[in-house]
Design a protein around this motif. Sequence first.
Motif, PDB file in Angstrom:
ATOM      1  N   PHE A  50      -3.713  -2.486  -5.366  1.00  0.00           N
ATOM      2  CA  PHE A  50      -4.916  -2.107  -6.078  1.00  0.00           C
ATOM      3  C   PHE A  50      -6.063  -1.847  -5.099  1.00  0.00           C
ATOM      4  O   PHE A  50      -6.982  -1.096  -5.392  1.00  0.00           O
ATOM      5  CB  PHE A  50      -5.333  -3.203  -7.059  1.00  0.00           C
ATOM      6  CG  PHE A  50      -4.392  -3.355  -8.218  1.00  0.00           C
ATOM      7  CD1 PHE A  50      -3.723  -2.255  -8.723  1.00  0.00           C
ATOM      8  CD2 PHE A  50      -4.172  -4.593  -8.793  1.00  0.00           C
ATOM      9  CE1 PHE A  50      -2.849  -2.390  -9.793  1.00  0.00           C
ATOM     10  CE2 PHE A  50      -3.305  -4.731  -9.854  1.00  0.00           C
ATOM     11  CZ  PHE A  50      -2.645  -3.633 -10.357  1.00  0.00           C
ATOM     12  N   VAL A  51      -6.018  -2.496  -3.947  1.00  0.00           N
ATOM     13  CA  VAL A  51      -7.081  -2.316  -2.964  1.00  0.00           C
ATOM     14  C   VAL A  51      -7.057  -0.907  -2.382  1.00  0.00           C
ATOM     15  O   VAL A  51      -8.081  -0.287  -2.164  1.00  0.00           O
ATOM     16  CB  VAL A  51      -6.951  -3.358  -1.837  1.00  0.00           C
ATOM     17  CG1 VAL A  51      -7.897  -3.045  -0.683  1.00  0.00           C
ATOM     18  CG2 VAL A  51      -7.232  -4.747  -2.404  1.00  0.00           C
ATOM     19  N   ARG A  52      -5.864  -0.370  -2.148  1.00  0.00           N
ATOM     20  CA  ARG A  52      -5.753   0.955  -1.547  1.00  0.00           C
ATOM     21  C   ARG A  52      -4.549   1.678  -2.110  1.00  0.00           C
ATOM     22  O   ARG A  52      -3.609   1.076  -2.588  1.00  0.00           O
ATOM     23  CB  ARG A  52      -5.597   0.851  -0.030  1.00  0.00           C
ATOM     24  CG  ARG A  52      -4.349   0.082   0.375  1.00  0.00           C
ATOM     25  CD  ARG A  52      -4.176   0.040   1.871  1.00  0.00           C
ATOM     26  NE  ARG A  52      -3.030  -0.754   2.234  1.00  0.00           N
ATOM     27  CZ  ARG A  52      -1.770  -0.307   2.236  1.00  0.00           C
ATOM     28  NH1 ARG A  52      -1.521   0.936   1.866  1.00  0.00           N
ATOM     29  NH2 ARG A  52      -0.775  -1.086   2.586  1.00  0.00           N
ATOM     30  N   LYS A  53      -4.596   2.976  -2.032  1.00  0.00           N
ATOM     31  CA  LYS A  53      -3.443   3.765  -2.428  1.00  0.00           C
ATOM     32  C   LYS A  53      -2.512   3.930  -1.240  1.00  0.00           C
ATOM     33  O   LYS A  53      -2.940   3.903  -0.083  1.00  0.00           O
ATOM     34  CB  LYS A  53      -3.887   5.146  -2.916  1.00  0.00           C
ATOM     35  CG  LYS A  53      -4.548   5.141  -4.276  1.00  0.00           C
ATOM     36  CD  LYS A  53      -4.775   6.569  -4.755  1.00  0.00           C
ATOM     37  CE  LYS A  53      -5.348   6.582  -6.160  1.00  0.00           C
ATOM     38  NZ  LYS A  53      -5.529   7.975  -6.655  1.00  0.00           N
ATOM     39  N   TYR A 205       0.329   5.465  -9.343  1.00  0.00           N
ATOM     40  CA  TYR A 205      -0.084   5.345 -10.737  1.00  0.00           C
ATOM     41  C   TYR A 205       0.468   4.067 -11.362  1.00  0.00           C
ATOM     42  O   TYR A 205      -0.239   3.334 -12.051  1.00  0.00           O
ATOM     43  CB  TYR A 205       0.377   6.566 -11.547  1.00  0.00           C
ATOM     44  CG  TYR A 205      -0.549   7.753 -11.434  1.00  0.00           C
ATOM     45  CD1 TYR A 205      -1.899   7.639 -11.757  1.00  0.00           C
ATOM     46  CD2 TYR A 205      -0.075   8.987 -11.015  1.00  0.00           C
ATOM     47  CE1 TYR A 205      -2.752   8.718 -11.649  1.00  0.00           C
ATOM     48  CE2 TYR A 205      -0.921  10.081 -10.899  1.00  0.00           C
ATOM     49  CZ  TYR A 205      -2.257   9.944 -11.234  1.00  0.00           C
ATOM     50  OH  TYR A 205      -3.099  11.022 -11.124  1.00  0.00           O
ATOM     51  N   TRP A 206       1.758   3.776 -11.134  1.00  0.00           N
ATOM     52  CA  TRP A 206       2.351   2.608 -11.774  1.00  0.00           C
ATOM     53  C   TRP A 206       1.873   1.306 -11.158  1.00  0.00           C
ATOM     54  O   TRP A 206       1.916   0.259 -11.800  1.00  0.00           O
ATOM     55  CB  TRP A 206       3.874   2.704 -11.769  1.00  0.00           C
ATOM     56  CG  TRP A 206       4.363   3.280 -13.052  1.00  0.00           C
ATOM     57  CD1 TRP A 206       4.857   4.528 -13.273  1.00  0.00           C
ATOM     58  CD2 TRP A 206       4.370   2.627 -14.324  1.00  0.00           C
ATOM     59  NE1 TRP A 206       5.168   4.713 -14.592  1.00  0.00           N
ATOM     60  CE2 TRP A 206       4.884   3.554 -15.268  1.00  0.00           C
ATOM     61  CE3 TRP A 206       3.994   1.369 -14.774  1.00  0.00           C
ATOM     62  CZ2 TRP A 206       5.022   3.252 -16.625  1.00  0.00           C
ATOM     63  CZ3 TRP A 206       4.141   1.061 -16.132  1.00  0.00           C
ATOM     64  CH2 TRP A 206       4.648   1.996 -17.028  1.00  0.00           C
ATOM     65  N   LEU A 261      -4.307   6.855 -17.755  1.00  0.00           N
ATOM     66  CA  LEU A 261      -3.132   7.139 -16.943  1.00  0.00           C
ATOM     67  C   LEU A 261      -2.387   8.334 -17.501  1.00  0.00           C
ATOM     68  O   LEU A 261      -2.344   8.551 -18.719  1.00  0.00           O
ATOM     69  CB  LEU A 261      -2.219   5.910 -16.920  1.00  0.00           C
ATOM     70  CG  LEU A 261      -2.864   4.684 -16.262  1.00  0.00           C
ATOM     71  CD1 LEU A 261      -2.016   3.461 -16.498  1.00  0.00           C
ATOM     72  CD2 LEU A 261      -3.077   4.912 -14.794  1.00  0.00           C
ATOM     73  N   PRO A 262      -1.804   9.155 -16.626  1.00  0.00           N
ATOM     74  CA  PRO A 262      -1.154  10.386 -17.083  1.00  0.00           C
ATOM     75  C   PRO A 262      -0.043  10.130 -18.083  1.00  0.00           C
ATOM     76  O   PRO A 262       0.715   9.169 -17.972  1.00  0.00           O
ATOM     77  CB  PRO A 262      -0.587  10.993 -15.787  1.00  0.00           C
ATOM     78  CG  PRO A 262      -1.384  10.370 -14.700  1.00  0.00           C
ATOM     79  CD  PRO A 262      -1.752   8.998 -15.192  1.00  0.00           C
TER      80      PRO A 262
END
Length: 272
Positions: A50-53, A205-206, A261-262
Amino acid sequence: MAARVLRAGGAASGGGFLWRAAPCSLLPGLRKLASSNNRLREESWLKSLFVRKVDPRKDAHSNLLAKKETSSLYKLQFHNVKPECLEAYNKICQEVLPKIHEDKHYPCTLVGTWNTWYGEQDQAVHLWRYEGGYPALTEVMNKLKENQEFSRFRKERSNMLLSRKNQLLLEFSFWNEPVPRSGPNIYELRSYQLRPGTMIEWGNYWARAIRFRQDGNEAVGGFFSQIGELYMVHHLWAYKDLQTREDIRNAAWHKHGWEELPGNLHMPRVWP
């Protein structure tokens, strides 16, 4: 995308994870896992994502998305059984497969085994974990070649099958590791065929979406393929029954953030 509802199959005694005899609790070997420790590890994995992608330019997606704390490899098997042979198939699996699971000389765990309830009919699904990755898989395969009981089992089983396929999988770092569950349950396997090059995006995304689907402890495991049919993602969920499944999935839409979310994240397969 495909969705199956699975029913506990015929390979466990006492307290199997995905079995008919003891509907959908976890195998004895998995009972040694501490759910509290798993929960702490999952929280740390979630926080880190969650902090970074994940940056897809830095490494292969298998290294970026898979768990670093473990080196386990998973094998997902799909066996399409002749309709008249399903009962006999379940019986011989129940007699032979738990022996491999329980034998300490085989570095593998039979996480679960099911029959498809809704989806592709007369189908058995098995999920194995190899503690130690590819070397463990090779060791198990070599030992099974020398196992005369297993050789007889394979020969007898082959006469019952219409077709079979398997995949080697890794776990997503942000997903729950399969841990013991009280039963009976139904299980849903949701399988997705991704476009090449979109695995990192899917994972990012997940990593956010999974936090919306933890209230009912329904998230069992998330995996992506390494060998076999590529660009495949499998999500495994557990529910008390079909109505509970419907209620939990509908409740997610009332949580702030889920609707952002998509829609292409929602694709399935199901077993009881």
